[in-house]
Design a protein around this motif. Sequence first.
Motif, PDB file in Angstrom:
ATOM      1  N   ALA A 165       0.827  -1.201   0.000  1.00  0.00           N
ATOM      2  CA  ALA A 165       0.000   0.000   0.000  1.00  0.00           C
ATOM      3  C   ALA A 165       0.868   1.261   0.000  1.00  0.00           C
ATOM      4  N   THR A 166       1.981   1.226   0.713  1.00  0.00           N
ATOM      5  CA  THR A 166       2.885   2.383   0.753  1.00  0.00           C
ATOM      6  C   THR A 166       3.495   2.652  -0.613  1.00  0.00           C
ATOM      7  N   LEU A 167       3.972   1.601  -1.264  1.00  0.00           N
ATOM      8  CA  LEU A 167       4.571   1.769  -2.589  1.00  0.00           C
ATOM      9  C   LEU A 167       3.528   2.214  -3.621  1.00  0.00           C
ATOM     10  N   SER A 168       2.314   1.690  -3.520  1.00  0.00           N
ATOM     11  CA  SER A 168       1.256   2.125  -4.439  1.00  0.00           C
ATOM     12  C   SER A 168       0.871   3.571  -4.168  1.00  0.00           C
ATOM     13  N   PHE A 169       0.870   3.974  -2.907  1.00  0.00           N
ATOM     14  CA  PHE A 169       0.585   5.362  -2.561  1.00  0.00           C
ATOM     15  C   PHE A 169       1.622   6.299  -3.174  1.00  0.00           C
ATOM     16  N   LEU A 170       2.888   5.863  -3.206  1.00  0.00           N
ATOM     17  CA  LEU A 170       3.954   6.680  -3.773  1.00  0.00           C
ATOM     18  C   LEU A 170       3.993   6.632  -5.295  1.00  0.00           C
ATOM     19  N   GLY A 171       3.169   5.778  -5.885  1.00  0.00           N
ATOM     20  CA  GLY A 171       3.079   5.735  -7.340  1.00  0.00           C
ATOM     21  C   GLY A 171       4.030   4.782  -8.023  1.00  0.00           C
ATOM     22  N   VAL A 172       4.743   3.931  -7.263  1.00  0.00           N
ATOM     23  CA  VAL A 172       5.680   3.002  -7.881  1.00  0.00           C
ATOM     24  C   VAL A 172       5.268   1.546  -7.687  1.00  0.00           C
ATOM     25  N   PRO A 231      -4.837   0.289 -14.307  1.00  0.00           N
ATOM     26  CA  PRO A 231      -6.184   0.108 -13.740  1.00  0.00           C
ATOM     27  C   PRO A 231      -6.270  -0.906 -12.597  1.00  0.00           C
ATOM     28  N   ALA A 232      -5.163  -1.244 -11.962  1.00  0.00           N
ATOM     29  CA  ALA A 232      -5.226  -2.157 -10.820  1.00  0.00           C
ATOM     30  C   ALA A 232      -6.017  -1.525  -9.684  1.00  0.00           C
ATOM     31  N   VAL A 233      -6.659  -2.378  -8.890  1.00  0.00           N
ATOM     32  CA  VAL A 233      -7.449  -1.913  -7.744  1.00  0.00           C
ATOM     33  C   VAL A 233      -6.644  -2.193  -6.490  1.00  0.00           C
ATOM     34  N   SER A 234      -6.290  -1.143  -5.791  1.00  0.00           N
ATOM     35  CA  SER A 234      -5.449  -1.272  -4.595  1.00  0.00           C
ATOM     36  C   SER A 234      -5.857  -0.214  -3.588  1.00  0.00           C
ATOM     37  N   TRP A 235      -5.776  -0.580  -2.309  1.00  0.00           N
ATOM     38  CA  TRP A 235      -6.072   0.395  -1.260  1.00  0.00           C
ATOM     39  C   TRP A 235      -5.056   1.533  -1.283  1.00  0.00           C
ATOM     40  N   GLY A 236      -3.811   1.229  -1.606  1.00  0.00           N
ATOM     41  CA  GLY A 236      -2.806   2.280  -1.684  1.00  0.00           C
ATOM     42  C   GLY A 236      -3.097   3.286  -2.777  1.00  0.00           C
ATOM     43  N   ILE A 237      -3.574   2.820  -3.926  1.00  0.00           N
ATOM     44  CA  ILE A 237      -3.936   3.718  -5.022  1.00  0.00           C
ATOM     45  C   ILE A 237      -5.097   4.609  -4.610  1.00  0.00           C
ATOM     46  N   ASP A 238      -6.103   4.036  -3.967  1.00  0.00           N
ATOM     47  CA  ASP A 238      -7.269   4.821  -3.547  1.00  0.00           C
ATOM     48  C   ASP A 238      -6.901   5.837  -2.470  1.00  0.00           C
ATOM     49  N   ILE A 239      -6.030   5.458  -1.551  1.00  0.00           N
ATOM     50  CA  ILE A 239      -5.602   6.402  -0.519  1.00  0.00           C
ATOM     51  C   ILE A 239      -4.829   7.553  -1.149  1.00  0.00           C
ATOM     52  N   ALA A 264      -5.162   8.698  -4.244  1.00  0.00           N
ATOM     53  CA  ALA A 264      -6.082   9.545  -5.005  1.00  0.00           C
ATOM     54  C   ALA A 264      -6.938  10.409  -4.100  1.00  0.00           C
ATOM     55  N   ALA A 265      -7.228   9.943  -2.875  1.00  0.00           N
ATOM     56  CA  ALA A 265      -8.117  10.680  -1.978  1.00  0.00           C
ATOM     57  C   ALA A 265      -7.366  11.625  -1.041  1.00  0.00           C
ATOM     58  N   ALA A 266      -6.033  11.584  -1.044  1.00  0.00           N
ATOM     59  CA  ALA A 266      -5.273  12.387  -0.086  1.00  0.00           C
ATOM     60  C   ALA A 266      -5.503  13.883  -0.270  1.00  0.00           C
ATOM     61  N   ASN A 267      -5.707  14.318  -1.507  1.00  0.00           N
ATOM     62  CA  ASN A 267      -5.894  15.752  -1.766  1.00  0.00           C
ATOM     63  C   ASN A 267      -7.307  16.238  -1.452  1.00  0.00           C
ATOM     64  N   TYR A 268      -8.210  15.311  -1.112  1.00  0.00           N
ATOM     65  CA  TYR A 268      -9.611  15.681  -0.867  1.00  0.00           C
ATOM     66  C   TYR A 268     -10.023  15.362   0.564  1.00  0.00           C
ATOM     67  N   ILE A 269      -9.057  15.270   1.460  1.00  0.00           N
ATOM     68  CA  ILE A 269      -9.355  14.854   2.822  1.00  0.00           C
ATOM     69  C   ILE A 269     -10.275  15.837   3.528  1.00  0.00           C
ATOM     70  N   ARG A 270     -10.197  17.119   3.200  1.00  0.00           N
ATOM     71  CA  ARG A 270     -11.053  18.109   3.858  1.00  0.00           C
ATOM     72  C   ARG A 270     -12.474  18.079   3.323  1.00  0.00           C
ATOM     73  N   ASN A 271     -12.626  17.970   2.011  1.00  0.00           N
ATOM     74  CA  ASN A 271     -13.957  18.048   1.402  1.00  0.00           C
ATOM     75  C   ASN A 271     -14.694  16.713   1.390  1.00  0.00           C
ATOM     76  N   ALA A 272     -13.960  15.618   1.225  1.00  0.00           N
ATOM     77  CA  ALA A 272     -14.597  14.296   1.128  1.00  0.00           C
ATOM     78  C   ALA A 272     -13.744  13.276   1.881  1.00  0.00           C
ATOM     79  N   PRO A 273     -13.756  13.307   3.205  1.00  0.00           N
ATOM     80  CA  PRO A 273     -12.895  12.400   3.974  1.00  0.00           C
ATOM     81  C   PRO A 273     -13.263  10.931   3.815  1.00  0.00           C
ATOM     82  N   HIS A 274     -14.500  10.642   3.381  1.00  0.00           N
ATOM     83  CA  HIS A 274     -14.911   9.240   3.255  1.00  0.00           C
ATOM     84  C   HIS A 274     -14.063   8.503   2.219  1.00  0.00           C
ATOM     85  N   MET A 275     -13.560   9.211   1.220  1.00  0.00           N
ATOM     86  CA  MET A 275     -12.772   8.558   0.180  1.00  0.00           C
ATOM     87  C   MET A 275     -11.456   8.017   0.735  1.00  0.00           C
ATOM     88  N   LEU A 276     -10.959   8.624   1.792  1.00  0.00           N
ATOM     89  CA  LEU A 276      -9.703   8.194   2.401  1.00  0.00           C
ATOM     90  C   LEU A 276      -9.916   7.241   3.571  1.00  0.00           C
TER      91      LEU A 276
END
Length: 325
Positions: free
Chosen positions: A261-268, A273-281, A283-295
């Motif tokens: 998850a850490t490596l996917s979060f960093l983009g490496v 189109p793989a589905v990973s919790w790291g990828i979703d975290i 993608a949602a990091a920049n929207y933590i204030r407006n849409a915290p449910h995504m993270l």
Amino acid sequence: MPEPQTPDEAISQGGAGAPTDLAMEEGTSLEKNPGGPDGTGPAGKPRSLWSDAWRDLRRNPVFIISSLVILFLVIISIWPSLIASGDPLQANLDDAQKGSEPGHPFGFDPQGRDVYTRVVYGTRTSVTVGVCATLGVAILGSVLGGLAGFFGGWWDAILSRLTDVFFGIPVVLGGLVFLSVVTSSTVWPVVGFIVLLGWPQIARIARGSVITAKQNDYVQAARALGASNSRMMLRHITPNAIAPVIVVATIALGTYISLEATLSFLGVGLKDPAVSWGIDISAAANYIRNAPHMLLWPAGALAITVLAFIMLGDAVRDALDPKLR
């Protein structure tokens, strides 16, 4: 005055018959009383380490809870459609960042994809990476460490220096370098990287365990009787040296899931189109204030999964370590 008896008559009247009958009765009573809760099994036979460990694990609530959670995760990783009927890649920008609504309890991500479906299908990726990486690390590390501990000499010296080199490589930095040139979106490059950097830990555990086991009397007796090296390794040393490897590998499984998850979060790590919790975290990091449910939902699933495997490893360690009894 009574007449003297012959030896045969004396034996028949109880001189030796009574002890014989008593011995037979005692043997029968031992068969009827196979043992009790004093560390012995049937017919007074001592229980093995594995039977003792299983007995303790069945009474440990931490083991039971973590096992049930892991069993649930494995089931939905194999058949995610049992609890999620949608497509994790289906996107609708009109639903981007929306919160919970009927049929979509976790809301939507920045691209309008159902967060609940992606969390469920992300379980398959995490479990696959964790299990495959742990098997690869355990097999490679156990073989190399076991051979080094058994034969010693130059083989042991080379392995020790090689493990020192790998221990000096930062895991995250190594992942950034190794996986940055990989374009595949499958889990196998990530699994290969984890095996490449993870085997030294298991190798050192296996080496120390084998060195300790080969000094025991039963191994020396087998050697004196002419047992071959392969027989001593497979029949006498491995069954008594594998317990520490199982404990460390079980705990490390959760760590490998977190690393993916850490490596996917960093983009490496895994990439769309793989589905990973790291990828979703990520993608949602920049929207933590407006849409915290995504993270929160994928991060929560990741935390529960890692915690379950660490709890399982702790329970197995407590059961297999005689010093904790």
